[in-house]
Design a protein around this motif. Structure first.
Motif, short mmCIF file in Angstrom:
data_model
loop_
_atom_site.label_atom_id
_atom_site.label_comp_id
_atom_site.label_asym_id
_atom_site.label_seq_id
_atom_site.Cartn_x
_atom_site.Cartn_y
_atom_site.Cartn_z
N ILE A 114 0.83 -1.21 0.00
CA ILE A 114 0.00 0.00 0.00
C ILE A 114 0.87 1.26 0.00
CG2 ILE A 114 -1.77 1.31 1.22
CD1 ILE A 114 -2.84 -1.28 2.33
N TYR A 115 1.60 1.46 1.11
CA TYR A 115 2.33 2.72 1.28
C TYR A 115 3.40 2.92 0.21
CZ TYR A 115 0.25 1.96 5.88
OH TYR A 115 -0.61 1.68 6.91
N ARG A 116 4.25 1.91 0.04
CA ARG A 116 5.37 2.09 -0.88
C ARG A 116 4.90 2.14 -2.34
NH1 ARG A 116 10.05 1.83 1.78
NH2 ARG A 116 11.25 1.61 -0.15
N ILE A 117 3.84 1.42 -2.65
CA ILE A 117 3.29 1.49 -4.01
C ILE A 117 2.66 2.86 -4.25
CG2 ILE A 117 1.44 0.60 -5.49
CD1 ILE A 117 2.04 -2.17 -4.48
N TYR A 118 1.91 3.35 -3.27
CA TYR A 118 1.25 4.66 -3.43
C TYR A 118 2.27 5.77 -3.65
CZ TYR A 118 -1.53 8.81 -2.43
OH TYR A 118 -2.12 10.03 -2.52
N PHE A 119 3.37 5.71 -2.92
CA PHE A 119 4.37 6.76 -3.04
C PHE A 119 5.50 6.40 -4.02
CE2 PHE A 119 2.51 7.64 1.16
CZ PHE A 119 2.11 8.95 0.94
N GLU A 120 5.21 5.38 -4.85
CA GLU A 120 6.11 4.99 -5.95
C GLU A 120 7.51 4.63 -5.45
OE1 GLU A 120 5.91 8.26 -8.65
OE2 GLU A 120 3.84 7.87 -9.23
N ALA A 121 7.57 3.86 -4.37
CA ALA A 121 8.84 3.36 -3.85
C ALA A 121 8.87 1.84 -4.02
CB ALA A 121 8.99 3.72 -2.37
N ASN A 122 10.05 1.30 -4.29
CA ASN A 122 10.17 -0.14 -4.49
C ASN A 122 9.89 -0.90 -3.19
OD1 ASN A 122 10.93 0.08 -7.20
ND2 ASN A 122 13.07 0.42 -6.65
N PRO A 123 9.11 -1.99 -3.26
CA PRO A 123 8.88 -2.82 -2.06
C PRO A 123 10.20 -3.40 -1.55
CG PRO A 123 7.31 -3.36 -3.80
CD PRO A 123 8.34 -2.47 -4.43
N ILE A 124 10.25 -3.64 -0.23
CA ILE A 124 11.44 -4.23 0.38
C ILE A 124 11.29 -5.75 0.36
CG2 ILE A 124 12.82 -4.40 2.49
CD1 ILE A 124 11.80 -1.62 3.25
N PRO A 125 12.25 -6.49 -0.25
CA PRO A 125 12.13 -7.96 -0.33
C PRO A 125 12.10 -8.61 1.05
CG PRO A 125 13.89 -7.12 -1.77
CD PRO A 125 13.47 -5.99 -0.88
N ASP A 126 11.40 -9.74 1.14
CA ASP A 126 11.34 -10.48 2.41
C ASP A 126 12.73 -10.94 2.84
OD1 ASP A 126 8.63 -10.15 2.57
OD2 ASP A 126 8.15 -12.10 1.68
N GLU A 127 13.59 -11.26 1.85
CA GLU A 127 14.94 -11.71 2.20
C GLU A 127 15.70 -10.63 2.96
OE1 GLU A 127 13.67 -11.69 -0.83
OE2 GLU A 127 13.25 -13.83 -1.15
N GLN A 128 15.44 -9.38 2.62
CA GLN A 128 16.11 -8.28 3.30
C GLN A 128 15.50 -8.01 4.66
OE1 GLN A 128 16.37 -4.68 0.97
NE2 GLN A 128 16.88 -3.41 2.75
N ARG A 129 14.18 -8.17 4.76
CA ARG A 129 13.50 -7.89 6.03
C ARG A 129 13.79 -8.95 7.08
NH1 ARG A 129 9.33 -4.12 6.03
NH2 ARG A 129 8.55 -3.40 4.02
N GLN A 130 13.81 -10.24 6.67
CA GLN A 130 13.88 -11.33 7.64
C GLN A 130 15.20 -12.08 7.61
OE1 GLN A 130 10.35 -13.76 7.84
NE2 GLN A 130 9.13 -12.24 6.78
N ALA A 131 16.22 -11.48 7.05
CA ALA A 131 17.52 -12.14 6.98
C ALA A 131 18.08 -12.38 8.38
CB ALA A 131 18.50 -11.29 6.17
N GLY A 132 18.67 -13.55 8.57
CA GLY A 132 19.28 -13.88 9.86
C GLY A 132 20.71 -13.37 9.91
N PHE A 133 21.52 -13.99 10.74
CA PHE A 133 22.90 -13.57 10.93
C PHE A 133 23.81 -14.75 10.60
CE2 PHE A 133 20.17 -11.19 13.72
CZ PHE A 133 20.57 -9.88 13.52
#
Length: 325
Positions: A96-115
């Motif tokens: 919703i937000y990032r699409i509305y403001f024409e920003a690329n979505p953040i991939p799940d791999e980047q959001r939930q990456a471990g260590f």
């Protein structure tokens, strides 16, 4: 050597030796043997069950351990709830937000990456509940990273929203003269007949016929870059730079209500209708530029006209008649 005991015999008036009774001696032996057996039994019982006898200190430590394990289970349940809520926020952020403001979505791999790399939890291994502790710690750290990523994303969305708000306020989106003040729309954007040469000429703005002195309004937020008569044909005119590549021009004015460098808001009165410069009658000649190119102002009146009013203006503006300048 056992002691010999005597007693005084009054009949014989002499001491006689006390002879121990055989039954009593056997009784003492029996008591001794029974005591030995009982002592051995008690010793066996004691040595068999001592490991299961817990001291108050051991009992206290066990209670603390059980309590810690329970708290970890409760924490894991709360982490599950937090992860669910955060997942919902991340989904809305991407879809919703990032699409509305024409920003690329953040991939799940980047959001939930471990260590990766070295074992970060080696110091937590080797205990009775190591698996539980390691799992909880890892979930907390991944959750912390997801929160950081989401926080940065929301900061970006906030900036984009602010820019969007500024952009919406800057776009020249209203009619520069009120409908009730108009005599008529004299000419629209397109090919028109020149009032002086009668030749067919492209008209790059819109002409609003109105009595001299009619207020003219800034059509969007911006800064006045010109308020003079030094531009051929426009007479007394004003230019407002709205930013984002937009500039609006107001020509043939009778007088100004602003000066160069002044900031204006949409709806501010910036000048008054006149007939200065190359003009045949009192009117406002209005133009809109985008990235230095003239565009049809009719496309920007969504901020002040109803659907019926816009439809009427569209019909009037498309009539190929004679312009007033």
């Amino acid at each position: 050597m056992s002691k010999v005991k005597y007693y005084y015999d009054h009949e014989t008036l002499s001491y006689r030796r006390i002879e121990p009774k055989k039954g009593k001696k056997l009784g003492l032996v029996a008591i001794f043997i029974t005591g030995m057996i009982l002592s051995g039994f008690l010793f066996f019982i004691a040595t068999s069950y001592i490991p299961n006898v817990k001291t108050p200190r051991v009992l206290s430590l066990e209670r603390e351990l059980n309590n810690a394990e329970l708290n970890y289970q409760i924490l894991n349940n709360k982490l599950t709830q937090i992860e669910s809520v955060l997942s919902n926020i991340e989904e809305r952020d991407n879809n919703i937000y990032r699409i509305y403001f024409e920003a690329n979505p953040i991939p799940d791999e980047q959001r939930q990456a471990g260590f990766g790399g070295v074992n970060r939890y080696k110091h937590l291994e080797g205990f009775d509940n190591s698996d539980l502790i390691v799992n909880t710690t890892e979930r907390l750290e991944v959750l912390q990273k997801r929160l950081v990523v989401q926080s940065k994303s929301l900061d970006e969305i906030t900036e984009l929203a602010k820019e969007k708000e500024d952009l919406l306020a800057a776009i020249p989106a209203i009619q520069p003269v009120k409908n009730e003040d108009l005599t008529r729309i004299a000419s629209g954007y397109g090919w028109r007949s020149d009032p002086f040469t009668k030749a067919r000429k492209f008209h790059y703005g819109m002409d609003f016929t109105a009595p001299r002195g009619t207020p003219i309004f800034a059509t969007g937020d911006g800064v006045v870059t010109r308020a003079d008569n030094r531009s051929s044909g426009y007479g007394e005119h004003i230019r407002v730079d709205h930013g984002y590549g937009y500039v609006s021009l107001y020509a043939h004015l009778s007088k100004y209500n602003v000066r160069r460098g002044q900031k204006v808001k949409r709806g501010d009165i910036i000048g008054f209708v006149g007939s200065t410069g190359r003009s045949q009658a009192p009117h406002l000649h209005y133009e809109v530029f985008k990235d230095d190119n003239r565009i049809n102002p009719l496309n920007f009146y969504y901020g002040s006209l109803t659907a019926d009013e816009f439809d009427a203006m569209l019909k009037a503006a498309t009539i190929e008649n004679q312009s007033l300048d």
